[in-house]
Design a protein around this motif. Sequence first.
Motif, PDB file in Angstrom:
ATOM      1  N   ARG A 131       0.859  -1.177   0.000  1.00  0.00           N
ATOM      2  CA  ARG A 131       0.000   0.000   0.000  1.00  0.00           C
ATOM      3  C   ARG A 131       0.896   1.227   0.000  1.00  0.00           C
ATOM      4  NH1 ARG A 131      -4.180  -0.500   4.739  1.00  0.00           N
ATOM      5  NH2 ARG A 131      -2.222  -0.146   5.769  1.00  0.00           N
ATOM      6  N   PHE A 132       0.524   2.175  -0.824  1.00  0.00           N
ATOM      7  CA  PHE A 132       1.320   3.398  -0.906  1.00  0.00           C
ATOM      8  C   PHE A 132       0.429   4.558  -1.334  1.00  0.00           C
ATOM      9  CE2 PHE A 132       1.612   1.006  -4.838  1.00  0.00           C
ATOM     10  CZ  PHE A 132       1.345   1.948  -5.827  1.00  0.00           C
ATOM     11  N   VAL A 133       0.886   5.765  -1.023  1.00  0.00           N
ATOM     12  CA  VAL A 133       0.156   6.987  -1.384  1.00  0.00           C
ATOM     13  C   VAL A 133       1.071   7.832  -2.262  1.00  0.00           C
ATOM     14  CG1 VAL A 133      -0.934   9.092  -0.500  1.00  0.00           C
ATOM     15  CG2 VAL A 133      -1.150   6.947   0.780  1.00  0.00           C
ATOM     16  N   VAL A 134       0.521   8.350  -3.352  1.00  0.00           N
ATOM     17  CA  VAL A 134       1.256   9.279  -4.215  1.00  0.00           C
ATOM     18  C   VAL A 134       0.433  10.551  -4.372  1.00  0.00           C
ATOM     19  CG1 VAL A 134       2.498   7.475  -5.471  1.00  0.00           C
ATOM     20  CG2 VAL A 134       0.340   8.312  -6.359  1.00  0.00           C
ATOM     21  N   PRO A 135       1.107  11.701  -4.537  1.00  0.00           N
ATOM     22  CA  PRO A 135       0.370  12.944  -4.758  1.00  0.00           C
ATOM     23  C   PRO A 135      -0.371  12.911  -6.097  1.00  0.00           C
ATOM     24  CG  PRO A 135       2.744  13.354  -4.448  1.00  0.00           C
ATOM     25  CD  PRO A 135       2.538  11.876  -4.464  1.00  0.00           C
ATOM     26  N   VAL A 162      -3.608   9.847  -3.797  1.00  0.00           N
ATOM     27  CA  VAL A 162      -4.338   8.587  -3.955  1.00  0.00           C
ATOM     28  C   VAL A 162      -3.580   7.467  -3.255  1.00  0.00           C
ATOM     29  CG1 VAL A 162      -5.202   6.890  -5.630  1.00  0.00           C
ATOM     30  CG2 VAL A 162      -5.316   9.331  -6.153  1.00  0.00           C
ATOM     31  N   ARG A 163      -4.320   6.685  -2.477  1.00  0.00           N
ATOM     32  CA  ARG A 163      -3.757   5.492  -1.833  1.00  0.00           C
ATOM     33  C   ARG A 163      -4.034   4.307  -2.759  1.00  0.00           C
ATOM     34  NH1 ARG A 163      -6.300   4.966   3.245  1.00  0.00           N
ATOM     35  NH2 ARG A 163      -4.544   6.076   4.169  1.00  0.00           N
ATOM     36  N   PHE A 164      -2.981   3.582  -3.107  1.00  0.00           N
ATOM     37  CA  PHE A 164      -3.081   2.378  -3.931  1.00  0.00           C
ATOM     38  C   PHE A 164      -2.875   1.161  -3.046  1.00  0.00           C
ATOM     39  CE2 PHE A 164      -1.967   5.645  -6.946  1.00  0.00           C
ATOM     40  CZ  PHE A 164      -2.664   5.299  -8.097  1.00  0.00           C
ATOM     41  N   HIS A 165      -3.717   0.170  -3.225  1.00  0.00           N
ATOM     42  CA  HIS A 165      -3.579  -1.116  -2.537  1.00  0.00           C
ATOM     43  C   HIS A 165      -3.414  -2.149  -3.649  1.00  0.00           C
ATOM     44  CE1 HIS A 165      -4.795  -3.840   0.995  1.00  0.00           C
ATOM     45  NE2 HIS A 165      -4.270  -4.573   0.054  1.00  0.00           N
ATOM     46  N   PHE A 176       9.475  -3.615  -8.745  1.00  0.00           N
ATOM     47  CA  PHE A 176       8.354  -2.694  -8.888  1.00  0.00           C
ATOM     48  C   PHE A 176       8.512  -1.501  -7.951  1.00  0.00           C
ATOM     49  CE2 PHE A 176       4.253  -1.193  -7.301  1.00  0.00           C
ATOM     50  CZ  PHE A 176       3.723  -0.678  -8.467  1.00  0.00           C
ATOM     51  N   LEU A 177       8.872  -1.764  -6.691  1.00  0.00           N
ATOM     52  CA  LEU A 177       9.009  -0.675  -5.727  1.00  0.00           C
ATOM     53  C   LEU A 177      10.097   0.305  -6.154  1.00  0.00           C
ATOM     54  CD1 LEU A 177       8.597  -2.585  -2.340  1.00  0.00           C
ATOM     55  CD2 LEU A 177       6.872  -1.362  -3.677  1.00  0.00           C
ATOM     56  N   GLN A 178      11.214  -0.206  -6.671  1.00  0.00           N
ATOM     57  CA  GLN A 178      12.287   0.670  -7.138  1.00  0.00           C
ATOM     58  C   GLN A 178      11.821   1.504  -8.330  1.00  0.00           C
ATOM     59  OE1 GLN A 178      15.347   1.269  -5.674  1.00  0.00           O
ATOM     60  NE2 GLN A 178      15.262   2.960  -7.139  1.00  0.00           N
ATOM     61  N   GLU A 179      11.129   0.872  -9.268  1.00  0.00           N
ATOM     62  CA  GLU A 179      10.628   1.583 -10.440  1.00  0.00           C
ATOM     63  C   GLU A 179       9.621   2.658 -10.034  1.00  0.00           C
ATOM     64  OE1 GLU A 179       8.843   0.569 -14.891  1.00  0.00           O
ATOM     65  OE2 GLU A 179       9.362  -1.064 -13.521  1.00  0.00           O
ATOM     66  N   LEU A 180       8.799   2.337  -9.043  1.00  0.00           N
ATOM     67  CA  LEU A 180       7.811   3.306  -8.550  1.00  0.00           C
ATOM     68  C   LEU A 180       8.511   4.499  -7.896  1.00  0.00           C
ATOM     69  CD1 LEU A 180       4.804   3.928  -8.138  1.00  0.00           C
ATOM     70  CD2 LEU A 180       4.944   2.681  -5.975  1.00  0.00           C
ATOM     71  N   ARG A 181       9.538   4.239  -7.097  1.00  0.00           N
ATOM     72  CA  ARG A 181      10.303   5.331  -6.472  1.00  0.00           C
ATOM     73  C   ARG A 181      10.921   6.238  -7.548  1.00  0.00           C
ATOM     74  NH1 ARG A 181      11.401   1.526  -2.373  1.00  0.00           N
ATOM     75  NH2 ARG A 181      13.106   0.583  -3.522  1.00  0.00           N
ATOM     76  N   ASP A 182      11.528   5.605  -8.553  1.00  0.00           N
ATOM     77  CA  ASP A 182      12.167   6.370  -9.627  1.00  0.00           C
ATOM     78  C   ASP A 182      11.135   7.182 -10.415  1.00  0.00           C
ATOM     79  OD1 ASP A 182      14.527   5.198  -8.816  1.00  0.00           O
ATOM     80  OD2 ASP A 182      14.612   3.782 -10.508  1.00  0.00           O
ATOM     81  N   LEU A 183      10.033   6.541 -10.738  1.00  0.00           N
ATOM     82  CA  LEU A 183       9.004   7.170 -11.568  1.00  0.00           C
ATOM     83  C   LEU A 183       8.360   8.382 -10.883  1.00  0.00           C
ATOM     84  CD1 LEU A 183       7.588   6.654 -14.305  1.00  0.00           C
ATOM     85  CD2 LEU A 183       5.863   5.384 -13.043  1.00  0.00           C
ATOM     86  N   THR A 184       8.168   8.298  -9.579  1.00  0.00           N
ATOM     87  CA  THR A 184       7.511   9.388  -8.834  1.00  0.00           C
ATOM     88  C   THR A 184       8.539  10.351  -8.237  1.00  0.00           C
ATOM     89  OG1 THR A 184       7.446   8.107  -6.798  1.00  0.00           O
ATOM     90  CG2 THR A 184       5.517   7.940  -8.258  1.00  0.00           C
ATOM     91  N   GLY A 186      10.618   9.830  -5.930  1.00  0.00           N
ATOM     92  CA  GLY A 186      10.613   9.677  -4.480  1.00  0.00           C
ATOM     93  C   GLY A 186       9.383  10.213  -3.790  1.00  0.00           C
ATOM     94  N   GLN A 187       8.386  10.634  -4.548  1.00  0.00           N
ATOM     95  CA  GLN A 187       7.180  11.208  -3.943  1.00  0.00           C
ATOM     96  C   GLN A 187       6.144  10.121  -3.686  1.00  0.00           C
ATOM     97  OE1 GLN A 187       5.667  14.746  -5.908  1.00  0.00           O
ATOM     98  NE2 GLN A 187       7.657  15.043  -6.887  1.00  0.00           N
ATOM     99  N   VAL A 188       6.566   9.099  -2.982  1.00  0.00           N
ATOM    100  CA  VAL A 188       5.669   7.998  -2.641  1.00  0.00           C
ATOM    101  C   VAL A 188       5.807   7.743  -1.138  1.00  0.00           C
ATOM    102  CG1 VAL A 188       7.410   6.254  -3.231  1.00  0.00           C
ATOM    103  CG2 VAL A 188       5.018   5.613  -3.206  1.00  0.00           C
ATOM    104  N   ARG A 189       4.695   7.494  -0.488  1.00  0.00           N
ATOM    105  CA  ARG A 189       4.694   7.200   0.948  1.00  0.00           C
ATOM    106  C   ARG A 189       4.192   5.778   1.121  1.00  0.00           C
ATOM    107  NH1 ARG A 189       0.405   9.840   4.829  1.00  0.00           N
ATOM    108  NH2 ARG A 189      -0.709   8.835   3.182  1.00  0.00           N
ATOM    109  N   TRP A 190       5.018   4.922   1.725  1.00  0.00           N
ATOM    110  CA  TRP A 190       4.684   3.509   1.909  1.00  0.00           C
ATOM    111  C   TRP A 190       3.827   3.340   3.158  1.00  0.00           C
ATOM    112  CZ3 TRP A 190       5.830   1.563  -2.470  1.00  0.00           C
ATOM    113  CH2 TRP A 190       6.936   2.012  -3.155  1.00  0.00           C
ATOM    114  N   GLU A 191       2.870   2.443   3.061  1.00  0.00           N
ATOM    115  CA  GLU A 191       2.001   2.163   4.207  1.00  0.00           C
ATOM    116  C   GLU A 191       2.023   0.681   4.590  1.00  0.00           C
ATOM    117  OE1 GLU A 191      -1.890   3.703   3.376  1.00  0.00           O
ATOM    118  OE2 GLU A 191      -1.265   5.709   4.005  1.00  0.00           O
ATOM    119  N   GLY A 192       2.935  -0.044   4.057  1.00  0.00           N
ATOM    120  CA  GLY A 192       3.026  -1.452   4.448  1.00  0.00           C
ATOM    121  C   GLY A 192       3.116  -2.374   3.299  1.00  0.00           C
TER     122      GLY A 192
END
Length: 192
Positions: A131-135, A162-165, A176-184, A186-192
């Motif tokens: 789960r993560f939130v992006v602006p 938006v929170r994505f589950h 995937f997590l690395q690609e998401l960090r790069d793509l955003t 670093g504007q991603v907040r992890w929730e678990g």
Amino acid sequence: MAYTLAAPVVHEEIIQKSRFIAKAAPVASEEEALAFLQAHREPQATHNGYAYKLGNLYRFFDDGEPTGTAGKPILHAIQAQGLDRVVVLVVRYFGGVKLGAGGLVRAYGGVAAEALRRASKVPLMEWEEVRFVVPFPQVGRVHRLLASRSWTALEEYLAEGVRFHLRLPAEEKEAFLQELRDLTRGQVRWEG
């Protein structure tokens, strides 16, 4: 990588006048394995030996055959083919010829192995949830990333974004997590 069966399978052989019927199926839990055994056992048969394997949990049963001559060979057939989350029941109708311990091991193990060889198999995938939130400005990028992998996520709109589950294959999580960090950026907040 471990595999499981794509669908149930049945295989039958006559060995020294005894009829052996192997019935195998994929299962997700011990309860499911026990339900399969209950539904497919044949009470009128001489023996209903079985084995099942679910990760580190496994069970086998000889049902009156000499110890180690029915259930263990069935379990060995499952393990030898690299299968997991599988149940195999071998039903025997005695045909009047005693097979001896070695003959029983070969018969139960062989019929089970042949049924499993004939079955369609699928890779057994482990899944993880993130789960993560992006602006809001990054949401379109996340949608494109998910679409490129043919994944869908549950979305919840919050004040800050938006929170994505998402449920994804465990082996693809880190990439995937690395690609998401790069793509955003670093504007991603992890929730678990």
